[in-house]
Design a protein around this motif. Structure first.
Motif, PDB file in Angstrom:
ATOM      1  N   ALA A 616       0.841  -1.200   0.000  1.00 19.65           N
ATOM      2  CA  ALA A 616       0.000   0.000   0.000  1.00 19.65           C
ATOM      3  C   ALA A 616       0.879   1.254   0.000  1.00 19.65           C
ATOM      4  O   ALA A 616       0.564   2.256  -0.638  1.00 19.65           O
ATOM      5  CB  ALA A 616      -0.922   0.014   1.218  1.00 19.65           C
ATOM      6  N   LYS A 644      -0.611  -4.162   2.208  1.00 15.17           N
ATOM      7  CA  LYS A 644      -2.018  -3.801   2.364  1.00 15.17           C
ATOM      8  C   LYS A 644      -2.599  -4.500   3.589  1.00 15.17           C
ATOM      9  O   LYS A 644      -2.398  -5.694   3.777  1.00 15.17           O
ATOM     10  CB  LYS A 644      -2.811  -4.155   1.109  1.00 15.17           C
ATOM     11  CG  LYS A 644      -2.386  -3.310  -0.094  1.00 15.17           C
ATOM     12  CD  LYS A 644      -3.080  -3.672  -1.364  1.00 15.17           C
ATOM     13  CE  LYS A 644      -2.564  -2.785  -2.507  1.00 15.17           C
ATOM     14  NZ  LYS A 644      -3.155  -3.118  -3.791  1.00 15.17           N
ATOM     15  N   ASP A 761      -8.575   3.373   1.466  1.00 11.21           N
ATOM     16  CA  ASP A 761      -7.727   2.177   1.553  1.00 11.21           C
ATOM     17  C   ASP A 761      -6.609   2.361   2.571  1.00 11.21           C
ATOM     18  O   ASP A 761      -6.187   1.406   3.219  1.00 11.21           O
ATOM     19  CB  ASP A 761      -7.126   1.865   0.174  1.00 11.21           C
ATOM     20  CG  ASP A 761      -8.203   1.629  -0.867  1.00 11.21           C
ATOM     21  OD1 ASP A 761      -9.138   0.865  -0.564  1.00 11.21           O
ATOM     22  OD2 ASP A 761      -8.118   2.214  -1.957  1.00 11.21           O
ATOM     23  N   THR A 793      -5.135  -0.424   5.569  1.00 13.53           N
ATOM     24  CA  THR A 793      -3.741  -0.099   5.900  1.00 13.53           C
ATOM     25  C   THR A 793      -3.755   1.169   6.755  1.00 13.53           C
ATOM     26  O   THR A 793      -4.333   2.183   6.345  1.00 13.53           O
ATOM     27  CB  THR A 793      -2.922   0.171   4.622  1.00 13.53           C
ATOM     28  OG1 THR A 793      -3.087  -0.928   3.734  1.00 13.53           O
ATOM     29  CG2 THR A 793      -1.451   0.366   4.953  1.00 13.53           C
TER      30      THR A 793
END
Length: 1498
Positions: A616, A644, A761, A793
């Motif tokens: 990520a 992630k 995210d 994340t």
């Protein structure tokens, strides 16, 4: 010598014009024919190739509807053709002209006929092609034909006058042609065909360009649907006036602006223009802002310029005809009465053309100003959102707000004056030509004198430009300081620094005052020079004529005087023009400098599509720095790979680079080398909570659609449910500016909820748990980070070690590097620094366990004492959470409207009260100087009339007559009268400047003192933008405009009375029409004022939200960018601009509506007086005095409109005075010092605090927040205050500092009732370290010791104790090291340490710590607690803390719940009972930390 035109001279002049017109018409014939042939060939080629598109086929099938504009065009062209044919037929049967043979005359007429036939053919093709605009060839031809027929008509009229001929058929034809060509000229300027077509679904709409189609969703506006006649007469405003006369207008009553006046359209057009200019100049060289502005405005500016030049031409027709009119009156017997009436008609037509064109160019200039303002404000806002950190620090929010308010206003004013650039040469040329016609070579002297006067402007303007630049710099400094003070008002009041910072503001204003006075003094001198300039020019001209022997007749003198009066306009406007240019150039340069500042690096972060990488966040060899100038990087050797779904914790000591690490992922910090790759959307929670004004739900949604289930899950995870239950309006409760009515914990949870709701995210959380208590922190960590966000994340910075063990990866920051990285157990074994942080936490936890176990032992040894205090016995173990209240006092009027903290801005309704005018006029010396100013202007007017009267009486009527007195005496008396009038102007202008500025200064001081002495409730409920708009734009009006505006009200009335006196002496019969017309004018004014006044007020009120929104956006720019919300905020800004433009545009249009009607009425009064003078039998009036009446009457329309316009404009400007006076009478706090009740110098010496039945409520109808608090804090003891969010902890502290006054009960400190002493005496003897650390722009020394009371040695000692000495010694300036606005060049933890340093210096007997070490790590917190214990061991310390170990070693602990005392005893006693609130809190904290402590112990 007689320099009037003789017949041969006239013939020569006419013939020259005939030749010019013949050649020009032949040229245009060729151009029109070529255009027609080329257009026809193109059409044939298209038809041959059959290249017809489907869309155009649809359009060809559609039915064409011809609009009003197209019909007028065709009728006017047919009229021109018909008159041309009639003249051609007449010339075939007549002789040639005085210049040419009959064949040549016929050929010229034939060329004209052919030109108009081609024009009609082209109009037919325009209809067939459904063109939006007329071709440029046609429009240029129409403009030229107007000039041609204007000159020919004037020439014909002059020949009739000179040769005493009767008006013939050709003369009438010329008048008809002039009228038709005038219509075509207006259509040429507007350019639109007005053709409509029916599209297949039956809707009829005008043709629009493609660029406009995206904005067609806007509803139709009054201006947008106005007809041709309505545009000329401004009658499209009538519905608004009809509404405004019935009731005071509200914002919703004001129509929208037209599509092309909307901020959305204008900002996109400006961007396109900028893009085109950049492409043209190349990517390396930035285009000049002057070039971009020119390209942006050129089309509209060109149309305005045409109207302005036409107005200038028409205005000089009157002076040109005065000599002929006086000659006619002198020799009526030999002239036909028709000639007189024709002259009167010529005067009227010229005045009508002048009125229409003048009103159109002024309206157009104002509209263009609106366009430029909207475009520049949107551009400045856009730039503000992407400024780099360094650029942001160099431009304070107050300074940037100045760009938006003052600088933008000056640029729009410049647009208004810019038309004078092309009007000036036209006016001077026409004046010289008229003077040459009447005075011959005397005109050269007039030109030389005019140029000499104008040359005086060069040094004056240079000085004025310098002064304007200094004024703006001083205003920036003052506004920057004002903005900072308003933002940190709570700190100033708690620290008793309000007087110190009041003095600072007054000192900054003093600097501004000096430059304002220099500027206004120069303006007064300039006014003297230019009011005296017509006198100087006339004396020079008449003196030169006498020396050259040119005969001065009454007609020539009056024509010259009228010309000089007309010349006053360009001469008067020149200093204003140059001053506006000086101000405008300074402002444009400032805006250009801001727009060229560095921006956030757009390519510092590389975004990887989802699915292409497992990481990520991926940072390789990252080196980052906040400033390009710094030699040492802020972060270096950064290596981070976060997969992630990983939870990455970031910890480290204060200033180690934790927040900078998050900033490099966001792209906020400049990347020097390395790479940053991010995969997925981001959400960011900053360390200092950023909350928008509005309700809680809007803050959480943050532009996303409302989904109930998702929203409820978010609210629950962020522990906000109970808060919502207790708020008056639930989640629709309004939040004050900067979240001022929310506790620190609530603000933090709201912005965490905002991030969670976005469903991003990647989550970047900067110290999210520091502002919340132990219980809430645990709940947030469990339900939010490890619950609803478990798949996300997350990078979270934290100082609380107990949240580290569950992280997948821990980064330990040290000196801008990642010193360690790994899991909790791994880092503990490495022994490289991490164990120090954990060890400090363990020690703190150990102290809790020690006290806990001690209390348990004592509980086993002895039964619980039955004689516990009543405070302890009344414990409700359920502990209902308190109803949330503001951290600061909220006054009654704020809370009466449920859920609303910030009410709509107060505005007066109805007319500006006489008390406002009276207050303004009597501020300085009780208004004693006002009569002197009026007397000086009255004397000026009397002497002016007397000087002109003298010249008219003394000059002979004809060249054969003898003058009444000698030429030398005539000139001497004229000079004496004129010089006397000029001296009166000097007295008047000097007094106006002095009185105006002194009044502005006094009102500013009153407002400043009133605001700074207001209670905190005022600042809670008043957005900063409202105060700043008064201190900025309203104060600017008071400084530079209002005195002049009010002065002009009186001056224009005096001028009008002088004109009426002159006209009525000659022909008193003019009163027969003047009185009713004046009555109509007054009725119009009264009809206009209610609407215009409310529009002006609404315009002022709608300016503040733009500034407020901008200030909020600047403060949260990093958050806005992190959430990719720039477009949404930019669109919100556009809406606010339109909200301001709506009332402003319609107010400006309303002014033109009124001016047009008043001008038309004045024109008819003037025409009536002319007809009266023509109709009266010869001998009844003196022709010279009649000419003098006409000389003054020419300006009657301007003067009469000027009176009304100045009154209306002054009333609009007086709104600024009204708004400043509003804030000069605010409710004040208690006195700072009460002489009779001053406490002893050593008070408080013991530090005991006794609360007796203390009740605090925020409004009479609301329940108490603190309910009967009765307890005593013993002197020289440590008291800890705990309780859930909203239990009343901060309210108790406010009551102690009297930022909120008790409703009932008393607080007694060392035997002194604090209600009976002054606020300064109270607050200056107490110390507080607030929850939100505040630093002011300046130096380190200035922030620690603003009152300059301590030696450097003491300051260094304090810095050493609060762990800052080493950092400060390493900086270049040491104690003089800079602190930027908000202290943004220091970390939040360092700012908190500065606040501790202040308290250590002050050494008060009583110290209050309000979450004082929330933003520092455990390793730093431990030594700080030791310093506090050591330095304040013999003082009273009251601590509010979320970290339990900071209160566990207190002598006493006060537990608050629901505004009551739940428990109050020593920690040991409270821990003896398992059901006590304090025991539960300790148990919860211990359980949360045990895992961490256990691992650390291993």
């Amino acid at each position: 010598m007689d320099y009037s035109l003789s017949l041969p001279g006239l013939m020569e002049s006419s013939c020259l014009w005939e030749e010019i017109s013949k050649l020009s018409q032949l040229g245009f014939l060729v151009i029109l024919a070529c255009h027609l042939i080329v257009g026809t060939l193109k059409q044939l080629r298209r038809n041959t190739k059959n290249l017809t598109e489907e869309a155009s086929t649809e359009r060809n099938k559609s039915e064409v509807k011809l609009g009003f504009t197209y019909r007028v065009t065709v009728i006017s062209s047919l009229t021109m053709l018909a008159t041309g044919v009639i003249m051609l037929l007449k010339q075939q049967h007549g002789s040639g002209s005085i210049c040419e043979s009959r064949v040549q005359v016929v050929s010229v007429s034939a060329i004209q006929v052919v030109c108009w036939v081609i024009t009609l053919i082209m109009l037919h093709k325009v209809r067939n092609r459904k063109c939006v605009e007329f071709p440029w060839t046609l429009r240029i031809w129409w403009f030229f034909s107007f000039v041609l027929y204007l000159v020919k008509t004037g020439d014909s009229l002059h020949i009739v006058m000179t040769n005493h001929e009767r008006v013939g058929m050709s003369d009438y034809a010329e008048f008809i042609r002039l009228a038709a060509s005038s219509c075509l000229l207006i259509i040429a300027i507007l350019g639109k065909t007005g053709i409509l077509f029916s599209i297949p679904d039956g809707i009829t709409e005008p043709l629009i360009r493609k660029t406009d189609q995206q904005y067609r969703h806007k509803k139709e506006t009054l201006y947008g649907k106005a007809t041709f006649i309505q545009l000329i007469t401004f009658s499209w405003e009538n519905p608004l006036f009809a509404a405004g006369i019935k009731k005071p207008l509200e914002q919703d009553d004001v129509p929208d602006v037209d599509i092309k006046d909307s901020a959305e359209f204008l900002s996109s057009t400006f961007e396109e223009t900028l893009k085109q200019a950049t492409e043209k100049d190349g990517p390396v060289k930035r285009p000049s802002i002057y070039k971009v502005i020119f390209l942006f405005v050129r089309r509209k500016a060109a149309i305005n310029a045409l109207f302005a030049v036409l107005s200038a031409f028409a205005s000089y027709v009157g002076p040109y005809l005065i000599n002929d009119f006086v000659d006619f009156l002198s020799d009526k017997s030999s002239r036909s009465i028709e000639t007189g009436y024709l002259l009167a008609l010529a005067f009227l037509v010229a005045k009508m053309i002048e009125t229409i064109s003048q009103r159109q160019w002024i309206f157009g200039a104002r509209q263009l100003g609106l366009h430029l303002r909207a475009a520049l404000i949107s551009k400045i806002y856009q730039k503000g959102l992407i400024l780099s950190s360094k650029a942001r620090q160099s431009h304070g929010s107050g300074e940037i707000i100045n760009y938006m308010s003052v600088d933008i206003q000056r640029v729009t004013d410049l647009v208004w004056y810019v038309n004078n650039i092309w009007m000036l040469p036209v006016q001077i040329t026409l004046a010289v030509l008229i003077l040459h016609t009447n005075l011959g070579l005397g005109s050269v002297a007039a030109l030389a004198a005019t140029l000499l006067v104008m040359a005086c402007n060069i040094p004056l303007t240079r000085f004025q430009r310098k002064y304007q630049s200094k004024i703006m710099d001083a205003k920036d400094a003052r506004m920057k300081a004002t903005s900072e003070i308003l933002r940190n008002m709570k700190t100033l009041k708690l620290q008793a620094w309000d007087n110190q910072y009041l003095g600072k503001l007054e000192a900054l204003r003093g600097v501004e005052y000096i430059w304002l006075w220099k500027s206004l003094r120069l303006a007064a001198l300039t006014a003297f020079v230019f009011w005296g300039s017509p006198t100087f020019i006339s004396v020079t001209t008449f003196g030169a004529c006498m020396l050259m022997g040119i005969k001065l007749t009454a007609g020539r003198v009056l024509s010259a005087l009228a010309t000089f009066r007309m010349l006053q306009d360009p001469i008067f406007s020149l200093p204003d023009l140059l001053s506006a240019f000086a101000q405008g150039k300074v402002s444009i340069d400032r805006i250009a400098f801001f727009l060229q500042e560095d921006e956030i690096q757009g390519n510092s972060v590389e975004f990887i599509p989802d699915g292409e990488t497992e990481y990520a966040i991926d940072i390789e060899n990252g080196v980052f720095r906040w400033s390009q100038n710094s030699t040492e990087p802020t972060l270096s050797e950064i290596q981070l790979k976060a997969k992630k779904g990983m939870k990455v914790a970031v910890c480290g000591t204060v200033g180690s680079g934790k927040s900078s690490l998050l900033s490099c992922i966001l792209g906020e910090i400049e990347k020097k080398s390395g790479s940053v790759k991010v995969s997925g959307s981001k959400a960011y929670v900053p360390q200092s909570a950023w909350i928008l004004t509005g309700n809680i739900r809007d803050n959480i949604l943050f532009g996303s659609p409302y989904e109930k289930d998702k929203y409820d899950r978010t609210v629950k995870a962020c522990a906000l449910e109970k808060d919502f239950e207790l708020f008056s309006n639930g989640d629709l409760t309004e939040i004050g500016e900067r979240g001022i009515n929310m506790s620190g914990g609530q603000k933090q949870r709201i912005q965490i909820a905002r991030a969670v709701y976005q469903d991003a995210d990647i989550y970047l959380l900067d110290d999210p748990f520091s502002a919340v208590d132990a219980h809430t922190g645990t709940q947030l960590f469990q339900e939010c980070l490890m619950g609803i966000l478990k798949e996300k994340t997350i990078l979270y910075v934290t100082h609380q070690v107990e949240f580290l063990p569950r992280a997948d990866l821990i980064l330990v920051m040290q000196n801008g590097r990642i010193a360690q990285a790994g899991k909790f157990e791994q880092l503990l074994t490495e022994k490289t620094g991490f164990e120090i942080l954990v060890g400090a936490h363990s020690q703190a936890l150990e102290s809790i366990f020690t006290i806990d176990s001690t209390s348990k032992a004592s509980q086993t040894a002895a039964p619980q004492d039955d004689c516990e205090s009543s405070e302890t016995m009344g414990v409700n173990t359920g502990l209902i959470q308190a109803k949330q209240k503001s951290e600061l006092n909220l006054s009654q009027e704020i809370r009466e409207k449920a859920g609303r903290l910030t009410q709509d801005e107060e505005r007066e309704k109805g007319s500006i009260g006489r008390d406002v005018y009276w207050a303004y006029l009597t501020t300085v010396k009780g208004g004693a100087l006002v009569p002197i100013i009026i007397l000086a202007q009255s004397t000026f007017q009397v002497l002016q009339v007397a000087s002109n009267y003298w010249m008219a009486w003394a000059s002979p009527s004809t060249t054969e007559s003898e003058p009444a007195v000698g030429l030398q005496l005539m000139l001497l008396v004229y000079v004496l009268l004129s010089v006397g009038s000029s001296l009166c102007v000097l007295v008047r202008s000097s007094l106006v400047a002095m009185v105006g500025l002194d009044t502005a200064q006094k009102l500013f001081r009153n407002m400043l003192h009133s605001i700074l002495r207001s209670p905190m409730a005022f600042f809670d409920s008043t957005p900063t933008g409202r105060i700043l708009s008064r201190a900025s734009s309203d104060q600017s009006v008071l400084d530079l405009e209002i005195a002049t505006r009010l002065g002009w009200c009186a001056f224009s009335v005096i001028q009008l009375l002088g004109t009426i006196a002159v006209m009525s002496q000659v022909a008193w019969e003019v009163f027969a029409i003047f009185i009713p017309v004046t009555a109509i004018c007054i009725w119009y004014q009264r009809y206009y004022i209610p609407t215009a006044r409310e529009l002006a007020r609404l315009s002022e009120i709608q300016r503040a939200p733009i500034l407020h929104h901008f200030a909020e956006s600047l403060a949260g720019a990093a958050t806005i960018r992190a959430f990719d919300q720039e477009d949404r905020f930019f669109n919100a800004n556009l809406c606010l601009i339109d909200n301001h433009s709506r009332p402003w545009f319609h107010n400006m249009s309303a002014m033109e509506w009124l001016s047009f009607r008043l001008n038309i009425l004045s024109n008819f009064v003037f025409a009536f007086s002319l007809v009266l003078l023509v109709s009266l039998p010869e001998g009844i009036i003196n022709p010279s005095l009649a000419g003098l009446a006409v000389t003054y009457g020419i300006n009657l329309n301007v003067q009469q409109a000027s009176v009304i316009w100045n009154m209306c404009n002054a009333e609009n400007k007086m709104i600024s005075v009204e708004r400043i006076l509003q804030y000069s009478k605010l409710t004040s706090e208690a006195p700072l010092v009460i002489d009779d009740c001053s406490p002893p110098l050593n008070w408080p010496d013991n530090g005991s605090i006794h609360f007796k039945d203390l009740q605090i409520r925020y409004a009479e109808h609301l329940p108490s927040v603190l309910k009967g608090i009765s307890c005593t804090f013993p002197g020289r003891k440590k008291i800890g205050i705990v309780g859930r969010t909203g239990s009343g902890k901060s309210t108790l502290i406010q009551a102690l500092f009297r930022t909120v006054e008790p409703w009932e009960g008393t607080i007694i400190i060392d035997g002194v009732d604090i209600k009976k002493i002054g606020l300064h005496d109270l607050r200056s003897r107490l110390s507080i370290i607030p929850q939100d650390p505040t630093l002011f722009e300046g130096t380190v020394r200035g922030n620690l010791d603003p009152l300059e009371q301590y030696h450097d040695k003491d300051i260094w000692e304090a810095l050493d104790k609060c762990q800052l000495e080493d950092i400060i010694r390493e900086t270049e300036g040491r104690l003089d090291s800079p602190v930027v606005e908000n202290g943004e060049n220091w970390s939040v933890g360092q700012r908190q340490l500065f606040c501790l340093g202040r308290a250590l210096l002050k050494k008060s007997t009583i110290l209050v710590l309000d979450e004082a070490t929330a933003s520092v790590d455990s390793a730093t917190d431990g030594p700080i607690q030791m310093v506090i214990n050591q330095e304040f061991r013999d003082r009273t310390v009251v601590t509010i803390a979320h970290r339990i170990h900071t209160v566990i070693d207190s002598d006493l602990v006060l537990v608050l719940s629901d505004g009551r005392i739940a428990e109050y005893d020593s920690p040991a006693k409270l821990l003896e009972r398992d059901d006590s609130f304090f025991s539960k809190l300790i148990k919860e904290y211990s359980m949360r930390s045990e895992g961490c402590n256990g691992k650390a112990g291993q």
